[in-house]
Design an enzyme around this catalytic site. Structure first.
Site, PDB file in Angstrom:
ATOM      1  N   ALA A 142       0.820  -1.218   0.000  1.00  0.00           N
ATOM      2  CA  ALA A 142       0.000   0.000   0.000  1.00  0.00           C
ATOM      3  C   ALA A 142       0.853   1.268   0.000  1.00  0.00           C
ATOM      4  O   ALA A 142       0.454   2.285  -0.550  1.00  0.00           O
ATOM      5  CB  ALA A 142      -0.957   0.004   1.180  1.00  0.00           C
ATOM      6  N   THR A 143       2.032   1.215   0.618  1.00  0.00           N
ATOM      7  CA  THR A 143       2.897   2.400   0.610  1.00  0.00           C
ATOM      8  C   THR A 143       3.244   2.784  -0.827  1.00  0.00           C
ATOM      9  O   THR A 143       3.109   3.944  -1.229  1.00  0.00           O
ATOM     10  CB  THR A 143       4.192   2.127   1.408  1.00  0.00           C
ATOM     11  OG1 THR A 143       3.838   1.812   2.758  1.00  0.00           O
ATOM     12  CG2 THR A 143       5.124   3.327   1.385  1.00  0.00           C
ATOM     13  N   SER A 195      -3.241  -3.664   0.394  1.00  0.00           N
ATOM     14  CA  SER A 195      -2.010  -4.346   0.794  1.00  0.00           C
ATOM     15  C   SER A 195      -2.283  -5.809   1.125  1.00  0.00           C
ATOM     16  O   SER A 195      -3.208  -6.117   1.878  1.00  0.00           O
ATOM     17  CB  SER A 195      -1.446  -3.642   2.033  1.00  0.00           C
ATOM     18  OG  SER A 195      -0.351  -4.369   2.544  1.00  0.00           O
ATOM     19  N   GLY A 196      -1.454  -6.702   0.571  1.00  0.00           N
ATOM     20  CA  GLY A 196      -1.643  -8.140   0.796  1.00  0.00           C
ATOM     21  C   GLY A 196      -1.579  -8.544   2.257  1.00  0.00           C
ATOM     22  O   GLY A 196      -2.404  -9.327   2.738  1.00  0.00           O
ATOM     23  N   THR A 199       9.621  -7.026 -13.102  1.00  0.00           N
ATOM     24  CA  THR A 199       9.026  -8.359 -13.217  1.00  0.00           C
ATOM     25  C   THR A 199       8.077  -8.600 -12.060  1.00  0.00           C
ATOM     26  O   THR A 199       8.450  -8.393 -10.899  1.00  0.00           O
ATOM     27  CB  THR A 199      10.140  -9.434 -13.201  1.00  0.00           C
ATOM     28  OG1 THR A 199      11.066  -9.124 -14.241  1.00  0.00           O
ATOM     29  CG2 THR A 199       9.568 -10.824 -13.402  1.00  0.00           C
ATOM     30  N   CYS A 256       3.811   1.701  12.896  1.00  0.00           N
ATOM     31  CA  CYS A 256       4.691   2.693  12.276  1.00  0.00           C
ATOM     32  C   CYS A 256       5.028   3.797  13.266  1.00  0.00           C
ATOM     33  O   CYS A 256       6.171   4.185  13.403  1.00  0.00           O
ATOM     34  CB  CYS A 256       4.019   3.310  11.054  1.00  0.00           C
ATOM     35  SG  CYS A 256       3.253   2.091  10.005  1.00  0.00           S
ATOM     36  N   ASN A 258      -5.974   2.867  10.549  1.00  0.00           N
ATOM     37  CA  ASN A 258      -5.189   1.738  11.054  1.00  0.00           C
ATOM     38  C   ASN A 258      -5.017   1.744  12.563  1.00  0.00           C
ATOM     39  O   ASN A 258      -4.708   0.722  13.152  1.00  0.00           O
ATOM     40  CB  ASN A 258      -3.820   1.716  10.370  1.00  0.00           C
ATOM     41  CG  ASN A 258      -3.137   3.053  10.403  1.00  0.00           C
ATOM     42  OD1 ASN A 258      -3.648   4.037   9.876  1.00  0.00           O
ATOM     43  ND2 ASN A 258      -1.994   3.121  11.055  1.00  0.00           N
TER      44      ASN A 258
END
Ligand SMILES: *Cc1c(COP(=O)(O)O)cnc(C)c1O
Length: 389
Positions: free
Chosen positions: A80-81, A208-209, A246, A332, A160
């Site tokens: 996401a960043t 974000s995963g 890639t 963070c 968050n």
């Protein structure tokens, strides 16, 4: 006294807003794409490459499906960043300085606020709107801040730290009526709450995963078909030329599978996590006084709780709560000292913001975990207050 009972070896994980474990089903789906189907997904002249490409396109479709987008509108990023950075710098580069006013909120994630600081340095005019004491945007104030030269507005879906859910559809409608790009950092919302980019008039959306039980190091930016963008990374021209490099096939496949699982299990998870959150709050209310919930109690992510305690110093509580893995502020912001910028944005004083705990429940949290957490927090806070520990 029970507060000093030996801590179990493995702390109970209650930090689902910092990251989620990769679901074992996601890991299984990724496995064949490391040493098995290892072709470069962009080498489509041969079967190895085509196999990887097909897996990536299937994953892209799963991501798109979860947010109501078309597959061609999903750009894979490292998280996401990066998606936030690409959204701002890519969309503004394409606007070529036509409009130079930007809007965001005080309670945004550092990966948004730091971009806006940089954009200020580069000559953009940035308005940072306050939030109310519940953590919500004031749509009237937002409307008043919109200008003819407003290029872009960025509002997160779910915070968050305090889990508060912003009224995205109302914000999207205001932006759409004026041709203002609406970017949404939805890292905490995607897969947790129903979200549809078209219904909310969202032009750019970051996800974000590792916030939705997928792997770390992968995310995506939704770029509506109508949005003009320029790249910020240059190279082989992958991802419609917007993100060269890639693609990491296993990570893309993992994100796709995580999105598929979220889609099928979302309604049940919302129900279960809402129950666990309310259960925790009522247990704590029954055993401890002198605390409150930060952020709206209703417009809120089901698995998030953020509490402040009447205390001298939360540090002593944390030291004795090492059987629970939870955080003060965000992962963070806890690296930088000082109270959380989100909690101070709600109007909390420095001490109340400092004496806070973020508790995150998720897919692998049991009712037993929740009950133990409520019991231990009540015990330790009481013991610290009475000077017992
Ligand atoms: C975690 C998070 C990010 C950063 O995501 P990464 O994939 O770790 O870069 C950005 N915004 C919000 C709201 C988050 O919760």
């Amino acid at each position: 006294m029970a507060a000093s009972e030996p801590a179990p070896k493995t702390p109970i994980y209650l930090d689902y807003q910092a990251t989620t474990p990769t679901d074992p089903r996601v890991v299984a789906a990724m496995q064949p794409f490391f040493s098995g189907s290892y072709g470069n997904p962009h080498s489509t002249q041969h079967a190895y490459g085509r196999e990887a490409e097909q897996a990536i396109e299937a994953a892209r479709a799963e991501v798109a499906n979860l947010i109501g987008a078309r597959p061609g509108e999903v750009i894979f990023t490292s998280g996401a960043t990066e998606a936030n950075n690409l959204a701002f710098f890519g969309a503004l580069a394409a606007l070529n300085g036509e409009r130079r006013h930007l809007i965001t909120l005080t309670s945004e994630h550092p990966s948004v606020l730091a971009c806006f600081e940089e954009l200020t340095q580069r000559g953009y005019d940035v308005t940072i709107l306050p939030v109310d004491k519940e953590g919500l945007i004031d749509c009237g104030a937002l409307e008043g801040a919109l200008r003819p030269d407003t290029a872009l507005m960025s509002v997160m879906a779910v915070n968050n730290e305090i889990g508060v859910l912003q009224p995205l559809e109302a914000i999207g409608a205001l932006c759409a009526a004026r041709g203002i790009l609406f970017h949404c950092d939805a890292a905490q919302a995607v897969g947790k709450l129903p979200l549809d980019v078209k219904r909310a008039n969202i032009d750019l959306l970051s996800l974000s995963g590792h916030k939705l039980y997928g792997p770390k190091g992968i995310g995506a930016l939704y770029v509506g078909r109508h949005v003009r963008m320029k790249p910020v990374l240059f190279g082989g021209g992958q991802e419609r030329g917007l993100r060269s490099g890639t693609l990491p096939t296993p990570l893309c496949v993992g994100l796709g599978h995580a999105c598929r699982l979220a889609q099928t299990e979302l309604a049940e998870e919302v129900r279960r996590l809402t129950f666990l959150r309310e259960h925790f709050l009522s247990l704590l209310a029954g055993s401890l006084e002198g605390w409150w919930l930060n952020g709206s109690a209703t417009a809120r992510l089901p698995g998030n709780i953020n509490l402040s305690f009447e205390l001298e110093d939360i540090e002593l509580v944390l030291t004795h709560l090492d059987d629970l893995a939870l955080s003060t502020g965000s992962a963070c912001s806890s690296e930088t000292s000082g109270p959380s910028h989100v909690l101070t944005a709600l109007g909390l004083n420095t001490q109340a913001a400092h004496n806070s705990l973020r508790i995150g429940f998720g897919r692998f949290t049991s009712q037993d975990d929740v009950e133990q957490a409520a019991r231990r927090i009540a015990q330790v806070v009481s013991s610290v207050r009475s000077g017992e520990i």
